[in-house]
Design a protein around this motif. Structure first.
Motif, PDB file in Angstrom:
ATOM      1  N   VAL A 532       0.866  -1.177   0.000  1.00 27.20           N
ATOM      2  CA  VAL A 532       0.000   0.000   0.000  1.00 27.20           C
ATOM      3  C   VAL A 532       0.903   1.228   0.000  1.00 27.20           C
ATOM      4  O   VAL A 532       1.753   1.379   0.882  1.00 27.20           O
ATOM      5  N   SER A 533       0.740   2.086  -0.979  1.00 28.54           N
ATOM      6  CA  SER A 533       1.695   3.180  -1.146  1.00 28.54           C
ATOM      7  C   SER A 533       1.101   4.269  -2.015  1.00 28.54           C
ATOM      8  O   SER A 533       0.036   4.103  -2.612  1.00 28.54           O
ATOM      9  N   ALA A 534       1.797   5.386  -2.096  1.00 19.62           N
ATOM     10  CA  ALA A 534       1.365   6.498  -2.937  1.00 19.62           C
ATOM     11  C   ALA A 534       2.586   7.296  -3.346  1.00 19.62           C
ATOM     12  O   ALA A 534       3.585   7.348  -2.622  1.00 19.62           O
ATOM     13  N   GLY A 535       2.499   7.912  -4.497  1.00 18.86           N
ATOM     14  CA  GLY A 535       3.616   8.715  -4.970  1.00 18.86           C
ATOM     15  C   GLY A 535       3.365   9.243  -6.361  1.00 18.86           C
ATOM     16  O   GLY A 535       2.268   9.101  -6.915  1.00 18.86           O
ATOM     17  N   ALA A 536       4.386   9.862  -6.929  1.00 20.12           N
ATOM     18  CA  ALA A 536       4.276  10.514  -8.231  1.00 20.12           C
ATOM     19  C   ALA A 536       5.260   9.906  -9.216  1.00 20.12           C
ATOM     20  O   ALA A 536       6.264   9.283  -8.838  1.00 20.12           O
ATOM     21  N   PHE A 537       4.964  10.101 -10.509  1.00 21.62           N
ATOM     22  CA  PHE A 537       5.852   9.687 -11.590  1.00 21.62           C
ATOM     23  C   PHE A 537       6.024  10.856 -12.553  1.00 21.62           C
ATOM     24  O   PHE A 537       5.101  11.638 -12.779  1.00 21.62           O
ATOM     25  N   LYS A 538       7.210  10.938 -13.120  1.00 25.63           N
ATOM     26  CA  LYS A 538       7.533  11.988 -14.088  1.00 25.63           C
ATOM     27  C   LYS A 538       7.742  11.347 -15.450  1.00 25.63           C
ATOM     28  O   LYS A 538       8.518  10.395 -15.593  1.00 25.63           O
ATOM     29  N   GLY A 539       7.019  11.852 -16.441  1.00 21.66           N
ATOM     30  CA  GLY A 539       7.172  11.352 -17.799  1.00 21.66           C
ATOM     31  C   GLY A 539       7.894  12.378 -18.653  1.00 21.66           C
ATOM     32  O   GLY A 539       7.533  13.561 -18.644  1.00 21.66           O
ATOM     33  N   THR A 548       3.861  15.256 -14.945  1.00 23.54           N
ATOM     34  CA  THR A 548       3.788  14.313 -13.831  1.00 23.54           C
ATOM     35  C   THR A 548       2.364  13.792 -13.661  1.00 23.54           C
ATOM     36  O   THR A 548       1.389  14.442 -14.049  1.00 23.54           O
ATOM     37  N   ILE A 549       2.283  12.616 -13.096  1.00 19.92           N
ATOM     38  CA  ILE A 549       1.016  12.064 -12.612  1.00 19.92           C
ATOM     39  C   ILE A 549       1.273  11.574 -11.194  1.00 19.92           C
ATOM     40  O   ILE A 549       2.426  11.451 -10.757  1.00 19.92           O
TER      41      ILE A 549
END
Length: 761
Positions: A532-539, A548-549
């Motif tokens: 269980v986690s959360a975070g962002a990604f950069k495209g 980012t999303i």
């Protein structure tokens, strides 16, 4: 100035320059009409007075504005009084009043009181003819004009949209391919702190495209101000007032905030109007620069717009942009601008005429004893003003005074704005929808303004859709990636070769990543054994542009949390009640609405989930721990309230949109949703500083009825076989996010929760 002002086409363009094209200029597709300012484009040959009796009426209650498109009237209303009250989205034939279709919308977990429902309006997209509405509980819905549902998004559970006792909801606006809303949201992570945020969704799919916080956090109230759109400095922008007392400006295509201006120490509800390069706003509360209550303000709009580069904050307009102010005030009635004159209703039901260029008061006219929410409608030289006491006042404005030409008594209270289409006036009360024909021998309709959208320039950023996602373990999410220019316009709808990497924003308080990876197809994959986690990604695209999303990886049921895996490294200082400083950890990052309301802390030698005392505004708080589509599950947790025999907190679990709560001071176990719609209780006197176990489940029968069950016992004792309380409901909610509720009156006695479990039945 004319005794009967009639706006010219040129002045109408100057007043708005704001809209995308409308298929029928006189369709009333949104709360504020085709010019976004309460002015109709219709003119009549030999217009007469309204008949004292309506052409037709319908037994539907509303505090909102009917919208009209393609010969159909769409109204958000409600019926019922107490447990039978249900919100309605209803479509009528505009000529006959025949009901064509209707959808029921159940309220849940809201703070609404005194039957304050339907304070707002649906919006119809002129291109697709789709209908958009946000319900009182925050269910954002889209329907085809024939009543078929396209999508719905439970904003409360999915994005942390909050409710307030004033129940002001407002209306979405459509901008190109987007539909935009703004409310007080308390989402997760950096967006966990409550704030007035705008969210923009793809109008066809419901996917989130962008969100923005243009004001400040925390807010002091809600706001139902409808955004007003225009083109400025080559950009499509939206102006609205906020729950933090600001006027704000954001890019309507990308969400970038351009500026803000504080005007009030409370939330501001009236919508703004535009006039010759200026913006006019009004409020009814204490000013930021004086102790006086209420003002109308006119500011010069900046000709050039530039977004701040994070972490720099959004620019604050200097006081010098204020051109004039007038001491009148209005809590929630929006102004109407016709030519160079502003018409404004006050809370005392006085109608003012103000020179829009100078702020000079031209005249005022007492129409009734009180007014709330309703705004005037200007049609062909007349103002139609619904009054709270239940009458429609028709006013002919002049240069130095106004003439009341007609008063029509209506059944119920008038709190909504009227609308007009094809010579028929529509007005709501808390009892009925009325349709009054405006007698005439011909109708002429001015052309509606059409905005020319500039061609897109060079790509400077990526916009990935959806901008935020929730993925359950063992599942994946695909994205559409497009490029946008500096003004937010789409350059390419399909950007190839995007490379994705995990991204931690420099300002993040919790340096966390989402336990997921992008595959070669550009899909974000959450493995079956992911945490269980959360975070962002950069495209990043091959040309170096990026976007980012962010997302949350959540486990399927069963869920358990004992909080022992958290490290208490942050220190909470001595609070206003002189409670000693202590170590804490931020709440689980993927949980909705937890930040600055709850913390992980130590209690009785264990790490537990406790209510924080840093903000009195959030003494009452709700957290959602899993997706809104879950159903048929059992929740259980150990709970405790600090205090004494006379002072305790409330602790509850949320199961399938029902609140099962131990009311400490009341000495009761309660099952409710909205307390005025459903509330059943039994006596259960908690002892302060003693742990109890609380358990609940919801059983739904095949006929749609259900039973909400709750039991409570001392922790460590044998679980009783019988349920302590069972509440039967005629039409049960069939799904909903598991959640946690806490209420610490005046932040004096804390509540704690431990050993949370959510298991499938």
């Amino acid at each position: 100035m004319h005794h009967r002002p009639r706006p010219s086409l040129g002045s109408l363009f100057a007043a708005t320059l704001a809209l995308t094209g409308f298929s029928h200029a006189n369709d009333w597709t949104n709360w504020r009409g085709p010019l976004q300012n309460g002015v109709s484009l219709e003119h009549y040959t030999k217009a007469g007075k309204l008949a004292e009796t309506p052409t037709w009426s319908a037994d539907i209650r509303s505090r909102g504005c009917p919208v009209v498109v393609d010969g159909k009237v769409i109204l958000w209303g409600y019926r019922g009084e107490t447990s039978d009250l249900i919100e309605l989205l209803t479509c009528f034939d505009a000529k006959s009043g025949k009901k064509l279709w209707e959808h029921e919308i159940a309220d849940y977990l809201s703070d609404s009181i005194y039957n304050r429902y339907s304070i707002g309006a649906p919006t119809v997209d002129p291109e697709t003819k789709r209908i958009y509405l946000t319900s009182n509980a925050g269910v954002f819905q889209c329907y085809e004009l024939d009543g078929k549902k396209v999508f719905e998004i439970p904003l409360m559970e999915d994005l942390g949209r909050m409710t307030f006792p004033n129940s002001r909801v407002g209306s979405p606006v459509v901008e190109g391919e987007l539909v935009i809303i703004h409310f007080i949201f308390s989402n997760w992570g950096a967006d966990g702190p409550a704030a007035d945020r705008a969210y923009a969704f793809d109008k066809k799919t419901g996917e989130l495209v962008w969100w923005t916080l243009p004001g400040v956090s925390p807010p002091v109230d809600s706001s139902f101000s409808t955004p007003v759109l225009e083109t400025r400095d080559g950009k499509r922008v939206a102006y609205f007032t906020t729950g933090c007392g600001h006027i704000v400006c954001v890019n309507a295509r990308s969400g970038k905030p351009y500026w803000k201006m504080p005007i009030c120490k409370n939330g501001v509800n009236p919508s703004v109007v535009l006039h010759n390069g200026t913006l006019i706003a009004v409020h009814g509360d204490e000013n930021v620069d004086s102790s006086e209550k209420g003002r109308m303000i006119c500011i010069k709009l900046p000709e050039k717009l530039a977004a701040a580069i994070p972490p720099a904050e959004t620019a604050v307009l200097e006081p010098s942009v204020e051109l004039w102010r007038h001491p009148l005030g209005a809590t929630s009635s929006s102004p109407v601008v016709v030519g160079d004159v502003i018409y404004q209703l006050t809370d005392g039901a006085e109608l003012y005429a103000i020179n829009a260029s100078t702020g000079a008061e031209l005249w005022k006219k007492k129409l009734s004893n009180a007014n709330l929410h309703s705004s005037p409608l200007y049609v062909d030289g007349l103002l139609y003003c619904p009054m709270m006491e239940g009458k429609l006042v028709v006013v002919k404005p002049g240069e130095k005074d106004a003439e009341i030409v007609q008063e029509i008594k209506l059944d119920g209270d008038c709190l909504g704005a009227p609308s007009v289409c094809n010579g028929t006036l529509y007005v709501t009360t808390t009892k009925h929808l009325y349709a009054f024909a405006i007698p005439n021998e011909g109708i002429k309709v001015d052309a509606a303004p059409v905005v020319e959208i500039p061609k897109a320039g060079k790509a400077v950023a990526l916009q990935a859709i959806p901008a935020e996602t929730v993925i359950m373990t063992g599942n994946k999410q695909a994205f559409r990636v497009r490029s946008i220019d500096a003004n937010g316009y789409v350059v390419s709808e399909d950007v190839k070769g995007v490379k994705w990497e995990s991204f931690i924003p420099p300002t993040a308080k919790v340096k966390a990543t989402m336990d997921a990876k992008f595959n070669e197809a550009g899909e974000l994959v959450v493995a079956p054994d992911a945490k269980v986690s959360a975070g962002a990604f950069k495209g990043t695209a091959p040309d170096g542009t990026f976007g980012t999303i962010r997302g949350r990886a959540l486990k399927n049921l069963p869920l358990t949390e004992d909080f022992e895996g958290y490290t208490l490294t942050d220190e909470f200082p001595v609070d206003p009640q002189n409670n000693p400083a202590y170590k804490f950890a931020y709440p689980p990052l993927p949980w909705i609405g937890a930040r600055f309301k709850f913390q992980v802390m130590e209690k009785d030698g264990n790490k537990v989930f406790g209510k924080s005392f840093d903000r009195l505004l959030f003494q009452r708080a709700t957290v959602f721990v899993a997706p809104s589509n879950l159903s048929n599950y059992t929740m259980q947790a150990d709970v405790l309230t600090e205090g004494s025999a006379r002072s305790k907190a409330d602790i509850g679990l949320i199961n399938q949109r029902y609140l099962i709560c131990l009311r400490g001071n009341a000495g009761k176990l309660e099952i409710s949703s909205n307390p005025e719609r459903l509330k059943q209780e039994v006596v259960f006197k908690m002892t302060a500083n003693k742990w109890y176990t609380l358990k609940t489940r919801v059983d739904v029968a095949s006929d749609g009825s259900g039973v909400v069950k709750a039991k409570v016992w001392e922790k460590g004792a044998a679980e009783p076989e019988a349920w302590t309380l069972e509440a039967k409901v005629a039409k049960a909610h069939t799904n909903g996010s598991p959640g946690i509720f806490g209420f610490t009156p005046l932040n004096q006695k804390r509540m704690y929760l431990d050993n949370l479990s959510v298991t499938p039945n």
